[in-house]
Motif scaffolding. Structure first.
Motif, short mmCIF file in Angstrom:
data_model
loop_
_atom_site.label_atom_id
_atom_site.label_comp_id
_atom_site.label_asym_id
_atom_site.label_seq_id
_atom_site.Cartn_x
_atom_site.Cartn_y
_atom_site.Cartn_z
N ARG A 181 0.88 -1.17 0.00
CA ARG A 181 0.00 0.00 0.00
C ARG A 181 0.91 1.21 0.00
O ARG A 181 1.79 1.34 0.84
CB ARG A 181 -0.91 0.00 1.22
N ASP A 203 1.05 5.54 -0.57
CA ASP A 203 0.40 6.83 -0.68
C ASP A 203 1.36 7.79 -1.37
O ASP A 203 2.47 8.02 -0.89
CB ASP A 203 0.03 7.38 0.70
N GLN A 257 -2.78 10.33 -3.17
CA GLN A 257 -3.50 9.21 -3.81
C GLN A 257 -3.04 7.90 -3.17
O GLN A 257 -1.85 7.70 -2.94
CB GLN A 257 -3.22 9.19 -5.31
N HIS A 258 -3.98 7.01 -2.89
CA HIS A 258 -3.68 5.71 -2.28
C HIS A 258 -3.67 4.64 -3.37
O HIS A 258 -4.58 4.58 -4.20
CB HIS A 258 -4.75 5.38 -1.24
N TYR A 259 -2.64 3.80 -3.40
CA TYR A 259 -2.52 2.71 -4.37
C TYR A 259 -2.30 1.40 -3.62
O TYR A 259 -1.57 1.37 -2.64
CB TYR A 259 -1.32 2.92 -5.31
N GLU A 260 -2.92 0.34 -4.12
CA GLU A 260 -2.65 -1.00 -3.60
C GLU A 260 -2.11 -1.81 -4.77
O GLU A 260 -2.77 -1.98 -5.79
CB GLU A 260 -3.89 -1.65 -3.03
N ILE A 261 -0.89 -2.31 -4.61
CA ILE A 261 -0.21 -3.08 -5.65
C ILE A 261 -0.11 -4.52 -5.17
O ILE A 261 0.28 -4.77 -4.03
CB ILE A 261 1.21 -2.52 -5.93
N VAL A 299 -2.89 -3.19 -9.89
CA VAL A 299 -2.94 -1.93 -9.16
C VAL A 299 -4.41 -1.64 -8.92
O VAL A 299 -5.20 -1.58 -9.86
CB VAL A 299 -2.27 -0.77 -9.94
N ASP A 300 -4.76 -1.52 -7.66
CA ASP A 300 -6.15 -1.29 -7.25
C ASP A 300 -7.10 -2.30 -7.88
O ASP A 300 -8.19 -1.96 -8.33
CB ASP A 300 -6.57 0.14 -7.57
N LEU A 330 2.52 4.96 -11.21
CA LEU A 330 1.60 5.25 -10.11
C LEU A 330 1.44 6.77 -10.10
O LEU A 330 2.25 7.47 -9.51
CB LEU A 330 2.15 4.74 -8.78
#
Length: 89
Positions: A9, A11, A15-19, A34-35, A55
């Motif tokens: 995770r 930031d 912006q928040h990203y989950e990879i 990604v997300d 990202l």
């Protein structure tokens, strides 16, 4: 589950990203999400694989390589050249 399966995770710029990296041991396929959306797909065939991604305005790279004498794989994430620690599953 392979050691290559990791989640991060990050930031960046508000912006928040989950990879996520999913490695399918039987086929050698690597999916990078990604997300929740697949942004990269490769096969790990006895060599290291680098999967570049963006990202937002930031350059990122997932690297997957063999571990344990080729019986498993592991993955790493770098954003703007800096290592990002994965979440533990």
């Amino acid at each position: 589950m392979s050691e290559a399966d990791n989640t991060w995770r990050v930031d960046l710029d508000g912006q928040h990203y989950e990879i996520e990296v999913n490695h399918y041991t039987m086929t050698g396929r690597i999916d990078v999400l990604v997300d929740g959306s697949v942004v990269g797909r490769k096969r790990l065939l006895f060599t290291q694989r680098e999967i570049p991604l963006r990202l937002g305005q930031h350059a990122a790279q997932v690297t997957v390589d063999f571990a344990n004498l080729g019986f498993s794989a592991r993955s790493k994430l770098h954003v703007d050249g800096r290592y990002v620690e994965p979440l533990r599953r």
